[in-house]
Design an enzyme around this catalytic site. Structure first.
Site, PDB file in Angstrom:
ATOM      1  N   LYS A   1      12.768   4.249   6.447  1.00  0.00           N
ATOM      2  CA  LYS A   1      13.755   3.706   5.522  1.00  0.00           C
ATOM      3  C   LYS A   1      14.660   4.798   4.960  1.00  0.00           C
ATOM      4  CE  LYS A   1      12.846  -0.676   5.783  1.00  0.00           C
ATOM      5  NZ  LYS A   1      13.794  -1.544   6.496  1.00  0.00           N
TER       6      LYS A   1
ATOM      7  N   ASN B   1      17.885  -6.269   9.585  1.00  0.00           N
ATOM      8  CA  ASN B   1      16.817  -6.593   8.644  1.00  0.00           C
ATOM      9  C   ASN B   1      15.424  -6.521   9.259  1.00  0.00           C
ATOM     10  OD1 ASN B   1      15.636  -8.210   6.199  1.00  0.00           O
ATOM     11  ND2 ASN B   1      15.136  -9.455   7.986  1.00  0.00           N
TER      12      ASN B   1
ATOM     13  N   ASP C   1      14.278  -8.168  21.215  1.00  0.00           N
ATOM     14  CA  ASP C   1      13.614  -7.021  20.590  1.00  0.00           C
ATOM     15  C   ASP C   1      14.737  -6.075  20.164  1.00  0.00           C
ATOM     16  OD1 ASP C   1      12.414  -4.601  19.995  1.00  0.00           O
ATOM     17  OD2 ASP C   1      11.248  -4.489  21.845  1.00  0.00           O
TER      18      ASP C   1
ATOM     19  N   TYR D   1       6.702   4.185   6.983  1.00  0.00           N
ATOM     20  CA  TYR D   1       7.729   3.248   6.546  1.00  0.00           C
ATOM     21  C   TYR D   1       8.768   3.958   5.684  1.00  0.00           C
ATOM     22  CZ  TYR D   1       9.619  -0.871   4.076  1.00  0.00           C
ATOM     23  OH  TYR D   1      10.425  -1.830   3.526  1.00  0.00           O
TER      24      TYR D   1
ATOM     25  N   LEU E   1      13.151 -12.318   3.887  1.00  0.00           N
ATOM     26  CA  LEU E   1      14.505 -11.973   3.482  1.00  0.00           C
ATOM     27  C   LEU E   1      15.541 -12.344   4.537  1.00  0.00           C
ATOM     28  CD1 LEU E   1      13.837  -8.494   1.859  1.00  0.00           C
ATOM     29  CD2 LEU E   1      14.778 -10.484   0.684  1.00  0.00           C
TER      30      LEU E   1
END
Length: 301
Positions: free
Chosen positions: A175, A100, A73, A171, A19
């Site tokens: 998010k 991203n 990083d 995750y 992406l």
């Protein structure tokens, strides 16, 4: 090159593949000058390579655009500061930050290790905070100097963070944190000319191919809804000056579909005007649940 981002200066993190690569390429097609950040790690966050970022820079230059590579990083606070400064030093400013970068280490919660938790939370959540913090400081200083920019932050959340996802507890937590961070940043940074929104993209990338292998196969013909290029137009528009009236939103993008998520909202309430007796709480909570909508199902259930 001309387009809706003509003359804008953008950083895209994790832009060497997937992406992020498509975001960087589309921003360049729309006229932006792009800092292409990528540490060059594996899909699990292992190793490093300068190759992916440099490859995207070469693609942008080949199409007539302007770009420079960055191997920071993003979860390192000083690296993130230097990345923002690179945009300013190279192109003369900064207008757009697309957060991203990320990777996966999926486990059921009972099998997740502390190191896996720390690594995923670090790259996604701190890897959003650190660049955002330094970009915001730059834009605040610009505003105080009378040079308010039409600045944009575009974060990357996920349906996993909004609805949850089996075997992706870490995750999903990261998010969900990004969605919350987006709301706070939008409220705090608007005074400096900054809008802050987040994506919830669905596309075929290194991070999703294992989890969705059966449903993400490329079609033999017709529209490929899972092609990551489909998400880039939303990013380009959010990066443009035209999007200035939209902030604090999480927008899902999948194929040709856009959906504005509505997140947590106050539902029905019961106020008895005094301290609750614990024995009475259960009936009240069940009434409130019955009065509201059914929750979205968790992915994988």
């Amino acid at each position: 090159m001309t387009g809706i981002c003509e003359g804008r200066i953008a950083i895209v993190t994790g832009a060497g593949r997937g992406l992020g690569r498509e975001h960087a390429l589309e921003l360049a097609r729309q006229g932006a000058k792009v800092v292409v950040n990528d540490l060059g790690t594996s899909g699990a966050g292992e190793g490093a390579s300068e190759g992916p970022a440099h490859d995207v820079v070469e693609e942008i230059r080949a199409m007539g655009g302007e770009a420079v590579a960055n191997g920071a990083d993003v979860a390192d606070f000083e690296d993130a500061r230097a990345m923002v400064q690179q945009a300013v030093d190279t192109f003369g400013g900064l207008d757009v930050l697309v957060n991203n970068a990320g990777f996966l280490r999926d486990r059921m919660l009972v099998n997740a290790t502390e190191d896996e938790w720390d690594a995923v939370i670090r790259v996604h959540l701190k890897g959003h905070f650190a660049p955002l913090r330094h970009a915001a400081a730059y834009w605040r200083d610009e505003a105080k100097a009378g040079r308010t920019r039409q600045a944009r932050i575009i974060n990357t959340s996920s349906g996993a963070g909004l609805q949850g996802s089996i075997a992706q507890g870490t995750y999903s937590a990261a998010k969900a944190g990004i969605a919350g961070l987006t709301l706070v940043a939008a409220a705090e940074l608007g005074r400096y000319g900054v809008t802050v929104n987040a994506l919830a993209p669905a596309a075929r990338t290194r991070m999703t191919e294992a989890a969705f292998a059966e449903t993400m196969a490329k079609p033999e013909d017709g529209f490929d809804a899972m092609d990551p290029t489909n998400v880039a137009p939303l990013v380009a528009w959010l990066a443009s000056e035209d999007s200035g009236d939209v902030t604090g939103r999480v927008i899902e993008s999948e194929g040709g579909k856009l959906c504005v998520e509505h997140g947590w909202r106050h539902g029905e309430s019961i106020d008895i005007g005094r301290r609750w007796d614990p024995a009475d709480v259960g009936d009240a909570v069940r009434k409130l649940i019955a009065a509201g909508p059914e929750p979205e199902p968790v992915y994988g259930t």
